[in-house]
Motif scaffolding. Sequence first.
Motif, PDB file in Angstrom:
ATOM      1  N   GLU A 110       0.012   5.895 -25.020  1.00 39.63           N
ATOM      2  CA  GLU A 110       0.909   4.753 -24.891  1.00 39.63           C
ATOM      3  C   GLU A 110       0.479   3.898 -23.711  1.00 39.63           C
ATOM      4  O   GLU A 110      -0.076   4.403 -22.732  1.00 39.63           O
ATOM      5  N   GLU A 111       0.798   2.619 -23.815  1.00 37.52           N
ATOM      6  CA  GLU A 111       0.721   1.721 -22.666  1.00 37.52           C
ATOM      7  C   GLU A 111       2.170   1.481 -22.252  1.00 37.52           C
ATOM      8  O   GLU A 111       3.004   1.115 -23.081  1.00 37.52           O
ATOM      9  N   ARG A 112       2.485   1.733 -20.982  1.00 36.07           N
ATOM     10  CA  ARG A 112       3.860   1.635 -20.497  1.00 36.07           C
ATOM     11  C   ARG A 112       3.919   0.830 -19.205  1.00 36.07           C
ATOM     12  O   ARG A 112       2.963   0.802 -18.447  1.00 36.07           O
ATOM     13  N   VAL A 113       5.104   0.289 -18.944  1.00 36.15           N
ATOM     14  CA  VAL A 113       5.403  -0.280 -17.639  1.00 36.15           C
ATOM     15  C   VAL A 113       6.414   0.662 -16.983  1.00 36.15           C
ATOM     16  O   VAL A 113       7.481   0.920 -17.535  1.00 36.15           O
ATOM     17  N   CYS A 114       6.046   1.191 -15.808  1.00 36.81           N
ATOM     18  CA  CYS A 114       6.910   2.106 -15.054  1.00 36.81           C
ATOM     19  C   CYS A 114       7.564   1.340 -13.913  1.00 36.81           C
ATOM     20  O   CYS A 114       6.892   0.606 -13.186  1.00 36.81           O
ATOM     21  N   GLU A 115       8.861   1.537 -13.771  1.00 36.76           N
ATOM     22  CA  GLU A 115       9.640   0.856 -12.740  1.00 36.76           C
ATOM     23  C   GLU A 115       9.187   1.290 -11.343  1.00 36.76           C
ATOM     24  O   GLU A 115       8.833   2.444 -11.126  1.00 36.76           O
ATOM     25  N   GLY A 116       9.215   0.369 -10.407  1.00 37.45           N
ATOM     26  CA  GLY A 116       8.908   0.685  -9.018  1.00 37.45           C
ATOM     27  C   GLY A 116      10.102   1.327  -8.341  1.00 37.45           C
ATOM     28  O   GLY A 116      11.116   1.616  -8.970  1.00 37.45           O
ATOM     29  N   GLY A 117      10.003   1.541  -7.042  1.00 35.35           N
ATOM     30  CA  GLY A 117      11.112   2.115  -6.292  1.00 35.35           C
ATOM     31  C   GLY A 117      10.619   2.945  -5.129  1.00 35.35           C
ATOM     32  O   GLY A 117       9.456   2.877  -4.730  1.00 35.35           O
ATOM     33  N   TRP A 118      11.515   3.770  -4.589  1.00 29.18           N
ATOM     34  CA  TRP A 118      11.214   4.647  -3.463  1.00 29.18           C
ATOM     35  C   TRP A 118      10.847   6.032  -3.970  1.00 29.18           C
ATOM     36  O   TRP A 118      11.496   6.563  -4.865  1.00 29.18           O
ATOM     37  N   PHE A 119       9.797   6.588  -3.361  1.00 25.57           N
ATOM     38  CA  PHE A 119       9.269   7.891  -3.741  1.00 25.57           C
ATOM     39  C   PHE A 119       9.113   8.761  -2.509  1.00 25.57           C
ATOM     40  O   PHE A 119       8.797   8.271  -1.426  1.00 25.57           O
ATOM     41  N   ALA A 120       9.317  10.057  -2.692  1.00 25.63           N
ATOM     42  CA  ALA A 120       8.976  11.043  -1.661  1.00 25.63           C
ATOM     43  C   ALA A 120       7.595  11.565  -2.023  1.00 25.63           C
ATOM     44  O   ALA A 120       7.337  11.891  -3.185  1.00 25.63           O
ATOM     45  N   ALA A 121       6.695  11.621  -1.036  1.00 26.84           N
ATOM     46  CA  ALA A 121       5.321  12.027  -1.306  1.00 26.84           C
ATOM     47  C   ALA A 121       4.792  12.910  -0.183  1.00 26.84           C
ATOM     48  O   ALA A 121       5.138  12.717   0.983  1.00 26.84           O
ATOM     49  N   VAL A 122       3.964  13.852  -0.561  1.00 24.81           N
ATOM     50  CA  VAL A 122       3.303  14.720   0.415  1.00 24.81           C
ATOM     51  C   VAL A 122       1.851  14.895  -0.019  1.00 24.81           C
ATOM     52  O   VAL A 122       1.567  15.086  -1.199  1.00 24.81           O
ATOM     53  N   GLU A 123       0.936  14.788   0.952  1.00 23.55           N
ATOM     54  CA  GLU A 123      -0.484  14.952   0.668  1.00 23.55           C
ATOM     55  C   GLU A 123      -0.924  16.334   1.126  1.00 23.55           C
ATOM     56  O   GLU A 123      -0.587  16.768   2.227  1.00 23.55           O
ATOM     57  N   VAL A 124      -1.669  17.033   0.273  1.00 20.06           N
ATOM     58  CA  VAL A 124      -2.203  18.350   0.597  1.00 20.06           C
ATOM     59  C   VAL A 124      -3.714  18.277   0.413  1.00 20.06           C
ATOM     60  O   VAL A 124      -4.191  17.877  -0.642  1.00 20.06           O
ATOM     61  N   THR A 125      -4.444  18.646   1.449  1.00 17.15           N
ATOM     62  CA  THR A 125      -5.912  18.589   1.387  1.00 17.15           C
ATOM     63  C   THR A 125      -6.514  19.954   1.694  1.00 17.15           C
ATOM     64  O   THR A 125      -5.861  20.830   2.259  1.00 17.15           O
ATOM     65  N   GLU A 163       7.506   3.077  -0.720  1.00 17.08           N
ATOM     66  CA  GLU A 163       7.949   2.140  -1.749  1.00 17.08           C
ATOM     67  C   GLU A 163       6.762   1.818  -2.634  1.00 17.08           C
ATOM     68  O   GLU A 163       5.673   1.511  -2.137  1.00 17.08           O
ATOM     69  N   ARG A 164       6.964   1.901  -3.927  1.00 15.53           N
ATOM     70  CA  ARG A 164       5.894   1.589  -4.883  1.00 15.53           C
ATOM     71  C   ARG A 164       6.350   0.470  -5.793  1.00 15.53           C
ATOM     72  O   ARG A 164       7.512   0.397  -6.178  1.00 15.53           O
ATOM     73  N   GLN A 165       5.388  -0.349  -6.161  1.00 12.87           N
ATOM     74  CA  GLN A 165       5.645  -1.460  -7.066  1.00 12.87           C
ATOM     75  C   GLN A 165       5.598  -0.975  -8.520  1.00 12.87           C
ATOM     76  O   GLN A 165       5.038   0.072  -8.813  1.00 12.87           O
ATOM     77  N   GLU A 166       6.184  -1.757  -9.404  1.00 14.64           N
ATOM     78  CA  GLU A 166       6.078  -1.499 -10.838  1.00 14.64           C
ATOM     79  C   GLU A 166       4.593  -1.399 -11.198  1.00 14.64           C
ATOM     80  O   GLU A 166       3.760  -2.084 -10.612  1.00 14.64           O
ATOM     81  N   MET A 167       4.269  -0.545 -12.157  1.00 21.13           N
ATOM     82  CA  MET A 167       2.871  -0.419 -12.580  1.00 21.13           C
ATOM     83  C   MET A 167       2.789  -0.236 -14.089  1.00 21.13           C
ATOM     84  O   MET A 167       3.705   0.301 -14.717  1.00 21.13           O
ATOM     85  N   THR A 168       1.681  -0.698 -14.627  1.00 21.36           N
ATOM     86  CA  THR A 168       1.395  -0.508 -16.043  1.00 21.36           C
ATOM     87  C   THR A 168       0.377   0.611 -16.154  1.00 21.36           C
ATOM     88  O   THR A 168      -0.608   0.639 -15.415  1.00 21.36           O
ATOM     89  N   ILE A 169       0.636   1.526 -17.057  1.00 23.61           N
ATOM     90  CA  ILE A 169      -0.212   2.706 -17.195  1.00 23.61           C
ATOM     91  C   ILE A 169      -0.602   2.939 -18.651  1.00 23.61           C
ATOM     92  O   ILE A 169       0.040   2.446 -19.576  1.00 23.61           O
TER      93      ILE A 169
END
Length: 189
Positions: A32-47, A124-130
């Motif tokens: 599918e090609e979709r548009v996902c709504e933006g918003g606030w996200f919690a994120a953690v990076e593990v290396t 904060e992330r913007q709307e994106m098309t995937i």
Amino acid sequence: MLGMIKNSLLSTVEAWPYRVLSKGEKEQLSYEERVCEGGWFAAVEVTGKPFDEASKEGVLKLLKYVGGTNDKGVGMGMTAPVSMTAFPAEDGSLQQKVKVSLRIPSQFQANPPCPSDESIKIEERQEMTIYSTQFGGYAKEVDYVNYAAKLESALGSEAAYRKDFYFCNGYDPPMKPYGRRNEVWFVKE
């Protein structure tokens, strides 16, 4: 800890809002090609750890955060999917760097609680098309890499998308044995 367990077992799961723009199928792969709504996200990076190990570590930290390990001490409820940003190497394998994130539930979007764990960032992330493809089972690195290769092949050269990373998404708690939903997302350029 009790809040995390209660949150993951008893709460309803809020889905990340999106709308489908188009559907396709090629080489026996539906996408599918979709548009996902933006918003606030919690994120953690593990290396410095393999993808599967890093993903588990990141997911546990985020479950604690939404389960109440935050400045307000409030269990927020769960959202789906949990997204792991994967960074492919030139040979298609994944680098030892994973960013695990989840969309903060709607009722907390205006004022997200601050994480108690300093490794968790609120972004904060913007709307994106995937471009997205779905598969079942308990997904591991090998499954995500395999479906990313299938999606790349199905999209061919006509689709423009980011090649430096992609999203590996899980929608289900680990205790759900059947009907599991996993997806690979490529971000459209």
